[in-house]
Write a protein that holds these residues in place. Structure first.
Motif, mmCIF file in Angstrom:
data_model
loop_
_atom_site.group_PDB
_atom_site.id
_atom_site.type_symbol
_atom_site.label_atom_id
_atom_site.label_comp_id
_atom_site.label_asym_id
_atom_site.label_seq_id
_atom_site.Cartn_x
_atom_site.Cartn_y
_atom_site.Cartn_z
ATOM 1 N N TYR A 96 0.802 -1.229 0.000
ATOM 2 C CA TYR A 96 0.000 0.000 0.000
ATOM 3 C C TYR A 96 0.833 1.276 0.000
ATOM 4 N N ASP A 97 2.148 1.130 0.064
ATOM 5 C CA ASP A 97 3.028 2.293 -0.058
ATOM 6 C C ASP A 97 3.213 2.587 -1.554
ATOM 7 N N SER A 98 2.172 3.148 -2.169
ATOM 8 C CA SER A 98 2.155 3.323 -3.623
ATOM 9 C C SER A 98 3.218 4.298 -4.112
ATOM 10 N N GLU A 99 3.603 5.257 -3.284
ATOM 11 C CA GLU A 99 4.619 6.235 -3.690
ATOM 12 C C GLU A 99 6.039 5.732 -3.450
ATOM 13 N N LYS A 100 6.163 4.572 -2.803
ATOM 14 C CA LYS A 100 7.461 3.943 -2.532
ATOM 15 C C LYS A 100 8.421 4.890 -1.797
ATOM 16 N N ASP A 101 7.871 5.631 -0.826
ATOM 17 C CA ASP A 101 8.708 6.543 -0.031
ATOM 18 C C ASP A 101 8.894 6.034 1.392
ATOM 19 N N LEU A 111 -6.962 4.061 0.893
ATOM 20 C CA LEU A 111 -7.052 2.986 -0.096
ATOM 21 C C LEU A 111 -6.939 1.621 0.577
ATOM 22 N N MET A 112 -6.049 1.502 1.568
ATOM 23 C CA MET A 112 -5.875 0.242 2.283
ATOM 24 C C MET A 112 -7.179 -0.192 2.949
ATOM 25 N N MET A 113 -7.786 0.730 3.672
ATOM 26 C CA MET A 113 -9.011 0.393 4.393
ATOM 27 C C MET A 113 -10.147 0.065 3.423
ATOM 28 N N GLU A 114 -10.185 0.723 2.276
ATOM 29 C CA GLU A 114 -11.208 0.412 1.271
ATOM 30 C C GLU A 114 -10.989 -0.988 0.709
#
Length: 232
Positions: A96-101, A111-114
């Motif tokens: 869920y770390d979509s930005e990879k930061d 988004l994770m909870m959804e």
């Protein structure tokens, strides 16, 4: 009278220009000048110190001062979890770390909870982060993410809280009793030894698995080379 005053002022200016008299500054101007001079002196002093420091570093006299950073090791800090559990948590965090930061911000948590089937309100998401946000940066680091599961395992999360829902729906089993659950010092010592042995066994198991995979790759490569040679 006005003519005499004007004549006096002109005469005064001529004397100043010829160097016979020094100009007299007004009190306010003198005070402002003093402040500006002090500020300039302070800035020059700070700049001089920085330049001197840089010169020392270039000449190898001074030492670079690195900020003290504590290295985070999840396996030693979160000993109540097995290596597999921590790896599962890390996998979920990275998913869920979509930005990879290396952080999960509010939108990524949304988004994770959804995805978990438990959407939260904007305020609910902020409260979830706030509950484990130790450095108050408004997002979750991997360490803070692990704190969610530590609190869940210790029963420190309210059942109706977003974090409790996250931990429950994550499919990561954290129903393990660590050293804190031991009833006596002796039991705690035995539990600690057991945890250490389990930890070492998991490492050995991982190493053996990697060794087995490497051996299989080696055998496949040898078989491929042998097959290739028959067609030459």
């Amino acid at each position: 009278m006005a003519t005499d005053e004007l004549s006096s002022k002109l005469n005064r200016r001529l004397q100043i220009e010829e160097g016979e008299h020094d100009p007299v500054a007004l009190d306010g101007a003198h005070e402002n000048g003093a402040h500006e001079k002090a500020a300039t002196t302070s800035a020059d002093s700070e700049l001089g110190a920085k330049l001197q420091r840089r010169g020392e570093l270039n000449e190898g006299v001074g030492e670079h001062l690195q900020p003290s950073m504590k290295v985070f090791n999840p396996y030693t800090e979160f000993k109540e979890f097995s290596r597999k559990q921590i790896k599962d948590m890390e996998k979920m965090f990275k998913q869920y770390d979509s930005e990879k930061d290396n952080f999960i911000d509010l939108m990524e948590l949304k988004l994770m909870m959804e995805k978990l089937g438990a959407p939260q309100t904007h305020l609910g998401l902020k409260n979830m982060i706030k509950e484990v946000d130790e450095d108050l940066d408004g997002k979750l680091s991997f360490r803070e993410f692990l704190l969610i599961f530590r609190k869940a395992a210790a029963g420190e999360l309210a059942e109706d809280s977003g974090l409790h829902v996250l931990a429950r729906l994550s499919e990561i089993d954290v129903s393990t009793e660590g050293v804190k659950g031991a009833k006596s010092f002796f039991e705690a010592k035995v539990q600690a030894i057991t945890e250490t042995n389990r930890f070492e066994a998991e490492i050995r198991q991982e190493q053996e698995e990697k060794k087995r995979q490497a051996e299989e790759r080696k055998q496949r490569q040898a078989a491929f080379k042998e097959l290739k040679s028959t067609f030459k």
